[in-house]
Design an enzyme around this catalytic site. Structure first.
Site, PDB file in Angstrom:
ATOM      1  CB  ALA A 122       1.739  -2.260   1.192  1.00 45.82           C
TER       2      ALA A 122
ATOM      3  CB  SER B 123      -0.235  -7.542  -5.510  1.00 43.91           C
ATOM      4  OG  SER B 123       0.861  -7.358  -4.749  1.00 43.91           O
ATOM      5  CG  ASN B 124       0.161  -3.422  -2.132  1.00 43.87           C
ATOM      6  OD1 ASN B 124       1.125  -3.065  -2.082  1.00 43.87           O
ATOM      7  ND2 ASN B 124      -0.009  -4.366  -1.196  1.00 43.87           N
ATOM      8  NE  ARG B 125      -1.084   2.240  -8.075  1.00 43.37           N
ATOM      9  CZ  ARG B 125      -1.254   2.053  -9.476  1.00 43.37           C
ATOM     10  NH1 ARG B 125      -0.246   1.539 -10.098  1.00 43.37           N
ATOM     11  NH2 ARG B 125      -2.541   2.394 -10.117  1.00 43.37           N
ATOM     12  CB  SER B 126       4.323  -1.793  -1.407  1.00 47.47           C
ATOM     13  OG  SER B 126       5.652  -2.032  -0.853  1.00 47.47           O
TER      14      SER B 126
END
Ligand code: PMT
Length: 211
Positions: A88, A21-24
């Site tokens: 994102a 996943s990502n930091r959004s």
């Protein structure tokens, strides 16, 4: 007007307990949804997992993966006048999801990833969206140049560019500083809270269709 907004991260499963996943945090997209609803628009928020409360008066379609988000946007976008893509979205996803938790074996392991579908890039040609199309560009270098290329390549009316190499703005912070990149010009906005900025952005976007 009817406004579709994507927000948050996508979650790409590796096995039953692991994911990419990502930091959004979803803050930017949720602030846009709240602002649009307060300005009297009918809002559909399509979002990956976040810890945020749903803004009042907003319809909500939760998704997990980039493929889920693609399907959700494809099925809904035709009913909307404006589409804003603040999510994102993963550009790559594991080629296959293991049925069971992957066990440790050697010192290294290789994960094969495949490209996801570009949702923003499919809005015009694949989904035949005729309304106002607004993308975001999360850049760490050549911010304006890369955002303009995205704007033209994906036939957007506007791309909202943010420099995600900065810790005080962009991903998972409460403020943002963006440059509005149109096909033929740009305008830098001052750093502001995502809530204030969202109101200003919605005011600008709702007038784009009538320019
Ligand atoms: O959620 P926050 O913590 O508040 O952070 C806000 C933010 C930094 C996530 C937000 O301001 C932002 O920049 N969102 C876009 C992030 C991104 O993935 O940018 P990109 O430059 O990689 O993608 C360009 C555009 O294509 C974006 O509108 C994105 O939503 C869209 N996209 C990307 C990949 C893909 N497969 N499908 C898409 O639709």
């Amino acid at each position: 007007m009817k406004v579709l907004i994507t927000a948050g991260p996508t979650v790409e499963a590796i096995d039953p307990v692991r994911f990419l996943s990502n930091r959004s945090s979803g803050k930017m997209g949720y602030a846009l949804a709240a602002a649009a609803a307060k300005r009297g628009h009918s809002v559909l928020l399509i979002s990956g997992p976040t810890s945020l409360d749903l803004p009042e008066g907003v319809d909500y379609l939760p998704i997990e993966s980039a493929a889920d988000m693609y399907q959700a946007v494809k099925s809904q976008i035709g009913r909307h006048d404006i589409a804003i893509f603040a999510a994102a979205v993963a550009d790559y996803t594991p080629a296959k999801v293991a049925d069971q938790k992957i066990k440790k074996t050697g010192d290294e392991m290789t994960l094969t990833l495949t490209r996801t579908k570009d949702i923003l890039g499919s809005a015009r040609e694949v989904m035949d969206f005729k309304g106002t199309l607004v993308g975001f560009a999360a850049e760490t270098e050549k911010v304006i140049e890369n955002a303009r290329a995205k704007c033209l390549r994906k036939s957007c009316d506007l791309v909202i560019a943010n420099d995600v190499s900065r810790k005080d703005i962009g991903f998972d912070s409460s403020e943002n500083e963006v440059t509005l990149v149109y096909p033929d010009r740009e305008e830098a906005l001052p750093q502001d809270s995502k809530e204030h900025l969202a109101f200003h952005l919605i005011e600008i976007i709702e007038h784009l269709g009538s320019d």
